[in-house]
Motif scaffolding. Structure first.
Motif, short mmCIF file in Angstrom:
data_model
loop_
_atom_site.label_atom_id
_atom_site.label_comp_id
_atom_site.label_asym_id
_atom_site.label_seq_id
_atom_site.Cartn_x
_atom_site.Cartn_y
_atom_site.Cartn_z
N GLY A 1 0.81 -1.21 0.00
CA GLY A 1 0.00 0.00 0.00
C GLY A 1 0.84 1.26 0.00
O GLY A 1 0.53 2.24 -0.69
N VAL A 2 1.94 1.25 0.76
CA VAL A 2 2.82 2.42 0.80
C VAL A 2 3.46 2.66 -0.57
O VAL A 2 3.54 3.80 -1.05
N PHE A 3 3.90 1.58 -1.23
CA PHE A 3 4.48 1.72 -2.57
C PHE A 3 3.47 2.34 -3.54
O PHE A 3 3.82 3.20 -4.35
N LEU A 4 2.22 1.90 -3.46
CA LEU A 4 1.19 2.44 -4.35
C LEU A 4 0.98 3.94 -4.12
O LEU A 4 0.82 4.70 -5.08
N ILE A 5 1.00 4.36 -2.87
CA ILE A 5 0.85 5.78 -2.57
C ILE A 5 2.01 6.58 -3.14
O ILE A 5 1.82 7.64 -3.75
N VAL A 6 3.23 6.07 -2.95
CA VAL A 6 4.41 6.75 -3.48
C VAL A 6 4.31 6.89 -5.00
O VAL A 6 4.53 7.97 -5.57
N PHE A 7 3.96 5.79 -5.67
CA PHE A 7 3.81 5.85 -7.13
C PHE A 7 2.71 6.82 -7.53
O PHE A 7 2.81 7.51 -8.56
N GLY A 8 1.64 6.88 -6.74
CA GLY A 8 0.53 7.77 -7.05
C GLY A 8 0.85 9.24 -6.90
O GLY A 8 0.12 10.08 -7.42
#
Length: 458
Positions: free
Chosen positions: A334-341
């Motif tokens: 989930g953290v990776f997805l936020i960073v990418f977003g």
């Protein structure tokens, strides 16, 4: 006897669990395990917004932004499911992302009314899934595997023309249907099929992602990859709520509301699959919290210019395969997805994916959706004459109105939006026929062509 079998199954499941739901692996192990979850769901999370954006005619900058928001909202929704905020969230290792159930309805709404109507319907209809979380025990009988399986099959069937169109390239251009485009799509399809059949474990589950990466790279020497937008994209940006405005169309809200009902059934199954991986049934508060999070975060998605979110079944399968059910591992994804977003350049790289690459992947992805629906029916319903009739009529009506919408061109425009939605027409047909056709006396009834397909257990 059944209690003994359940206990034995629970022991077997516990033996296969390497990390339980509340276990926290050391970071050196948790990080790659979290990235593995990211890879398992990444393609679907970005491919579905790309399909919707392209189908309703959005430009490159808008498409990039919507993909960016899809990643961001998926990350936030995943963390909410994992760690819970009040009654919102299941406190389970559930990975969230853009729901395939909504693709065809959103394309219909967007084509007819535009983006503002999409986001308006997504927000207004979202409480339906929250409500289902609290009344599910009372309405579960209305949505047996026969009905939900038919609807899931319709999702894939109604998307077939889009996959084939993308495989040929961009309609209206001189290269549409060229051997170069079709060859690239065929390469992606062949690699996905080959990896799926020749490898086991995670490689098999990531077959489509591997194929897309190879297709993306193969597009470079073919001159089909345009990365010009990547250079102009920012390295960091904050989301802009309601960037496209809101409008509220009754027919659009009805279509999206029906999709919420169906996706809630999928979420319930995913929650059960997640807890089953550690040898137990889901608790009531977990199911309710998961559905509430689905609904609330889908409304949040609409506010932040993204499409509805739901739990990802492939990640449930990954948990069962690896024996890693740790919430903290999924939290890392989930953290990776936020960073990418928050990084538009990532979204721009994804948005540059050539249509034939997306088309080749779409043939596999949408085909898999059809097979999932077929499996739901096969596992949960007996193929008696009654049930085969419901399947046949529902699929014919659903696919028919979707593929030949011009046959209903004389209807008022509001009615056309509903009547030409394969998901609505086929799904409602399945729901009504299942409710009104009698089941008594159907046991052992021969199927079409006179061959007995199956008999009821009693």
């Amino acid at each position: 006897m059944s209690d003994g079998n359940t206990a034995q199954d629970s022991i077997k499941n516990e033996d296969l669990v390497e990390y339980g739901i509340e276990d926290t692996p050391e970071f050196s192990k948790a990080l790659p395990l979290g990235v593995q979850h990211l890879l398992a769901m990444f393609l679907s999370t970005v491919a579905l917004p790309l399909v919707i954006a392209s189908a309703i005619g959005l430009g490159n900058s808008d498409t990039t932004y919507i993909v960016q928001m899809a990643l961001l909202v998926a990350g936030v929704a995943t963390l909410v499911q994992v760690y819970q905020i009040g009654p919102i969230g299941a406190r389970l290792p559930i990975v969230m992302g853009t729901s395939a159930i909504f693709v065809s309805p959103l394309i219909s709404v967007g084509t007819e009314f535009g983006l503002a109507a999409i986001f308006g319907a997504v927000i207004i209809a979202a409480p339906i899934e929250v409500l289902i979380g609290y009344v599910f025990d009372d309405i579960e009988r209305l949505f047996p595997p026969l009905v939900t399986g038919i609807v899931v099959m319709l999702v894939g069937l109604t998307l077939i023309p889009i996959a084939l169109q993308y495989s040929a390239g961009t309609p209206g251009t001189d290269t549409f249907g060229s051997l170069r485009n079709l060859g690239l799509a065929a390469l992606v399809f062949a690699v996905a099929l080959g990896v799926n059949q020749l490898f086991d474990g995670f490689m098999r589950s990531a077959a489509v992602l591997v194929a897309v990466i190879i297709g993306y790279l193969a597009a470079i020497p073919l001159g089909l990859l345009d990365l010009s937008a990547v250079g102009s994209a920012a390295w960091f940006s904050f989301p802009r709520p309601l960037a496209y405005g809101l409008s509220f169309e009754p027919s659009a809200i009805l279509i999206i509301g029906f999709a919420y009902i169906i996706t809630s059934m999928e979420t319930i199954s995913d929650i059960s699959g997640t807890t089953e991986s550690v040898g137990r049934q889901p608790r009531t508060e977990e199911t309710q919290g998961g559905l509430v999070a689905d609904g609330v975060m889908s409304a949040v998605a609409g506010i932040f210019n993204a499409f509805p979110n739901t739990s990802f079944s492939q990640n449930v399968g990954l948990i069962s395969f690896t024996g890693v059910a740790s919430r903290s591992v999924v939290g890392i994804a989930g953290v990776f997805l936020i960073v990418f977003g928050l990084v538009p350049k990532v979204a721009a790289v994804v948005s540059a994916m050539p249509n034939p690459v997306l088309g080749g992947a779409g043939v596999v992805l949408f085909g898999m959706i059809i097979s999932i629906g077929l499996r739901m029916i096969a596992q949960g319903a007996t193929l008696t004459q009654r049930n085969l009739t419901i399947i046949a009529v529902s699929l014919v009506i659903g696919v028919g109105v979707e593929w030949r919408s011009d046959a209903l061109a004389q209807l008022p425009s509001e009615a056309q939006v509903l009547a030409t939605s394969g998901l609505i027409m086929g799904g409602v047909t399945a729901l009504v026929l299942n409710a009104v056709l009698p089941e008594n006396g159907d046991s052992g009834t021969p199927s079409v062509m006179g061959d007995p397909i199956a008999e009821d257990d009693d």
